[in-house]
Design an enzyme around this catalytic site. Structure first.
Site, PDB file in Angstrom:
ATOM      1  N   GLU A  12      47.395  68.919  55.115  1.00  0.00           N
ATOM      2  CA  GLU A  12      48.805  69.055  55.459  1.00  0.00           C
ATOM      3  C   GLU A  12      49.060  69.490  56.893  1.00  0.00           C
ATOM      4  O   GLU A  12      50.025  69.074  57.512  1.00  0.00           O
ATOM      5  CB  GLU A  12      49.486  70.038  54.495  1.00  0.00           C
ATOM      6  N   ASP A  85      47.479  70.825  49.640  1.00  0.00           N
ATOM      7  CA  ASP A  85      47.389  72.128  48.971  1.00  0.00           C
ATOM      8  C   ASP A  85      47.229  71.995  47.451  1.00  0.00           C
ATOM      9  O   ASP A  85      47.777  71.076  46.841  1.00  0.00           O
ATOM     10  CB  ASP A  85      48.629  72.973  49.274  1.00  0.00           C
ATOM     11  N   ASP A  87      48.593  72.919  44.722  1.00  0.00           N
ATOM     12  CA  ASP A  87      49.717  73.333  43.885  1.00  0.00           C
ATOM     13  C   ASP A  87      50.628  72.122  43.648  1.00  0.00           C
ATOM     14  O   ASP A  87      50.299  71.007  44.058  1.00  0.00           O
ATOM     15  CB  ASP A  87      50.495  74.495  44.527  1.00  0.00           C
ATOM     16  N   GLU A  89      53.500  71.187  44.948  1.00  0.00           N
ATOM     17  CA  GLU A  89      53.970  70.524  46.166  1.00  0.00           C
ATOM     18  C   GLU A  89      52.841  69.717  46.807  1.00  0.00           C
ATOM     19  O   GLU A  89      53.049  68.589  47.257  1.00  0.00           O
ATOM     20  CB  GLU A  89      54.514  71.559  47.165  1.00  0.00           C
ATOM     21  N   TYR A 305      43.732  80.643  49.241  1.00  0.00           N
ATOM     22  CA  TYR A 305      45.075  80.058  49.228  1.00  0.00           C
ATOM     23  C   TYR A 305      46.121  81.103  48.857  1.00  0.00           C
ATOM     24  O   TYR A 305      45.948  81.858  47.893  1.00  0.00           O
ATOM     25  CB  TYR A 305      45.113  78.889  48.241  1.00  0.00           C
ATOM     26  N   ARG A 307      49.387  80.780  47.968  1.00  0.00           N
ATOM     27  CA  ARG A 307      50.444  80.530  46.972  1.00  0.00           C
ATOM     28  C   ARG A 307      49.798  80.507  45.597  1.00  0.00           C
ATOM     29  O   ARG A 307      49.267  79.485  45.164  1.00  0.00           O
ATOM     30  CB  ARG A 307      51.164  79.208  47.275  1.00  0.00           C
ATOM     31  N   HIS A 353      44.213  78.773  40.172  1.00  0.00           N
ATOM     32  CA  HIS A 353      44.009  79.396  41.476  1.00  0.00           C
ATOM     33  C   HIS A 353      43.318  80.747  41.318  1.00  0.00           C
ATOM     34  O   HIS A 353      43.321  81.358  40.262  1.00  0.00           O
ATOM     35  CB  HIS A 353      45.344  79.637  42.175  1.00  0.00           C
TER      36      HIS A 353
END
Length: 706
Positions: A12, A85, A87, A89, A305, A307, A353
């Site tokens: 990203e 990422d 997740d 998104e 990470y 988030r 995660h």
């Protein structure tokens, strides 16, 4: 010899791409998507409700060049690895990129997920590459369309009615409601008086203080002593008592467990509490630490990470932490078995995660301090200490509770001291240590002093960014990864302002909140919004179809509310202020127009009575050099400025300056306003000097103050 395959890996951000390229070398070309590349169109609804909520996706404005570069690189690659990422998104970004490349269902396209940017983690992730998780994409798509339905239908409705750029959001409006509800509690609060009786006793081994806790065998509650007269009677009664005796001494050992390692929300809360960091700043710094920092000759991601809702930690990381603790602090600080925090996370936690932790505990904060900015160091130090402490032994306290009695009056003294610091050796917490003298049961003590102390109950405090994050998380509203953006939005929109780090609703914010509660009760209903999050989790887990949720939301109640709101808004003139019009006796209303709020008669146009809602201009304390009138501070399109109060007869103006620019040293720092209305501070020499800041520089200290 077989020809080596050409490989493209897409992440990203450029920072992440730079770090990963060093690990993978010439075997891979690493490109950055710069976040999302496709989204719903900016200037149209983009969702066909009649066709099963079919979304229309377009390339995001300004992303055409990035998309072109990715397409060209993909044409030359045999294998494409989508490493956005890990997740919802990130999964959606990978899905959109695969669509753009027209390789969604084709071979040679792999989904790569990693939770830390280290050479080992990246290589392991590529080795275990799999496919895009369609259920995760569906959950993201449902959330995005829900937000579009709420934002794109309600916001224009409000903006058209009040001729002002207003907005509503599915989670944003609930956050605003929490802040407004708290403000209402504060206004409605009536302080209640109560008293405590505090005494100082003298023993052979020293003095100690104690509070009255019981009278004639009856334990006192908070409001048992309601006024000064009752307090005086008890003080006088105590003074008449000939002697006091230590009735009981109770000694206990109390343990305190370490905190679990950070998740997104707890990191935001603690950074707000300790450093005053806004949630948005915390996430920006954490992103930098995750994506990679140049440490001497190597570039490495310093944390996992950021988030995440999970407190889970890998076995390898636990083993490294335990080895470090034993080496640095000794076996006394190491529990017999590794600590596990699994199962302590919220029910909505995405447990794939890990918690937020350093990628290596051997990389101590002090050892890399010179490579970090002050803010990066503070946050890394906090994350590192919290993680190491989470694998250490409990802190142990010696606590003492002592009762002193005399003629029916019982005073209690308590004390606590640290016997063994345990995890507090690394992770400091506030501990109120109080040592009591070593007295024994039956020992006589002397009353040296006694007084009544007046108290009043206090209203609930306004939210800080940290406590608002905690409240949103406890209510199950939104995702911790979105809290920073939500808080930033309601401040930028002018619905909330910061006052000494506390979030206070503005007049406009309270008006919008009241309007939404009246017209769209479901949109600002906390339980309903939390339930939506649970439904999104079900989609991700494959227990519900994404279109099913959208149908339930839109056709269940929202569509009818929208139609009713359109009619109600036409009839809505304003909100009553509780006064009558001095001209005709009708109700006075507060009306929100393009240029702010004002008070006017509800009988308009028959009655034209109106009160200007603008505040009186602030005086500067100087005279105008051109006409001699008072100079005042005014607000304009580009920020505040000094002007003559005799305007328009006298047009004298001057800028408000805040000292010299710290970057170029030539220009002055002046207040400016962005296109969206945000106030910031910049150099008067712009565009030659592009220095900007969120607040004016601190004034230089005088020699006498240093």
């Amino acid at each position: 010899m077989a020809k080596a395959k050409k490989k493209l890996l897409i992440v990203e951000s450029p920072a992440k791409a730079k770090t990963i390229q060093r690990y993978l070398g010439k075997d891979f070309i690493v490109k950055a998507s710069m976040g999302h590349v496709r989204d719903l169109p900016e200037k149209e609804f983009g969702v066909d409700i009649e066709k099963d909520f079919k979304p229309k996706y377009v390339i995001i404005k300004g992303k055409q060049k990035v998309v072109k570069e990715i397409k060209e690189a993909a044409k030359k690659a045999d294998e494409v690895y989508l490493a956005t990422d890990p997740d919802r998104e990130g999964e959606a970004i990978s899905w959109h990129i695969a669509h753009i490349l027209k390789r969604l269902k084709k071979d040679g396209v792999y989904r790569v997920r990693f939770h830390e940017i280290t050479k080992k983690a990246i290589q392991e992730a590529i080795k275990n590459a799999d496919t895009i998780d369609e259920k995760k994409v569906d959950a993201q798509q449902a959330r995005r369309i829900l937000d579009r339905i709420v934002g794109y239908t309600i916001s224009p409705l409000l903006s058209r009615r009040f001729k002002k750029a207003l907005s509503a959001g599915r989670v944003q409006s609930v956050a605003l409601r929490l802040i407004c509800d708290r403000e209402e509690e504060i206004r409605a609060f009536k302080p209640k008086e109560y008293w405590t009786i505090e005494a100082l006793f003298g023993a052979d081994e020293g003095d100690f203080s104690a509070k009255l806790s019981a009278v004639d065998g009856k334990k006192l509650s908070k409001f048992s002593i309601p006024d000064e007269a009752t307090a005086k009677d008890l003080v006088e009664k105590a003074k008449q008592i000939a002697s006091f005796v230590v009735a009981s001494v109770e000694t206990k050992e109390r343990k305190r467990k370490p905190y679990p390692p950070f998740i997104t929300s707890t990191l935001q809360q603690e950074a707000s509490k300790r450093f005053g960091f806004p949630a948005k700043l915390t996430m920006q710094i954490a992103q930098q630490l995750y994506e990679g920092i140049d440490i001497g000759s190597e570039r490495v991601g310093l944390i996992t990470y950021m988030r995440t809702d999970s407190t889970r930690v890998s076995d390898e990381a636990v083993k490294e932490a335990r080895g470090f603790i034993e080496k640095e602090f000794g076996k006394d600080y190491l529990p017999q078995r590794p600590r596990s925090y699994e199962g302590k996370t919220p029910k909505s936690a995405q447990d794939a995660h890990e918690a937020i932790r350093p990628t290596s505990v051997e990389r101590t904060p002090e050892s890399i301090k010179n490579y970090l900015t002050p803010e990066q160091f503070k946050l890394y130090d906090l994350i590192w200490r919290r993680f190491v402490a989470s694998q250490m032994k409990d802190a142990v306290f010696n606590t003492v509770a002592m009762d002193v009695e005399g003629n029916g009056l019982v005073f209690r003294a308590t004390g606590s001291t640290v016997k063994f610091p345990g995890f507090m050796k690394v992770y400091k917490i506030d501990v109120d240590e109080k040592l009591l003298p070593p007295v024994k049961e039956g020992e006589r003590v002397e009353l040296k002093d006694i007084k009544g102390v007046q108290h009043f109950t206090e209203p609930p405090p306004r939210y800080t960014e940290g406590t608002l994050v905690k409240a949103l998380e406890e209510e199950g509203v939104g995702r911790p990864s979105t809290y920073a953006t939500i808080i930033s939005n309601i401040i930028q929109r002018g619905y909330v302002e910061k006052e000494k780090q506390k979030l206070k609703p503005t007049e406009l914010g309270e008006f919008i909140n009241g309007l939404l509660k009246k017209l769209f009760p479901k949109v600002v209903d906390i339980k309903f919004t939390a339930n939506i999050e649970e439904e999104l989790d079900k989609i991700e887990e494959g227990q519900k179809k994404w279109k099913e949720l959208l149908k339930e939301f839109y056709f269940g109640e929202f569509k009818d509310l929208l139609e009713k709101a359109k009619k109600d808004l036409k009839e809505l003139k304003g909100e009553p202020v509780g006064r009558k019009c001095p001209k005709c006796g009708a109700e006075l209303l507060k009306i929100y127009g393009r240029y702010g709020a004002f008070i006017a008669c509800s009988n308009y146009p028959e009655c034209d009575y109106k009160e200007n809602g603008k505040k009186e201009d602030e005086k500067v304390g100087r005279k105008c050099p051109e006409c001699g009138a008072e100079l005042v501070i005014k607000s304009g399109r580009y920020g505040r400025f000094i002007a003559c109060s005799n305007y328009p007869e006298c047009k004298y103006t001057e800028r408000i300056t805040y000292g010299k620019c710290p970057e170029c040293g030539e220009g002055d720092i002046v207040e400016r306003r962005s296109k969206k209305g945000r106030v910031f501070y910049g150099c008067s020499r712009y565009p030659e000097c592009k220095y900007t800041a969120n607040k004016p520089p601190e004034p230089a200290k005088k020699e006498s103050e240093k």
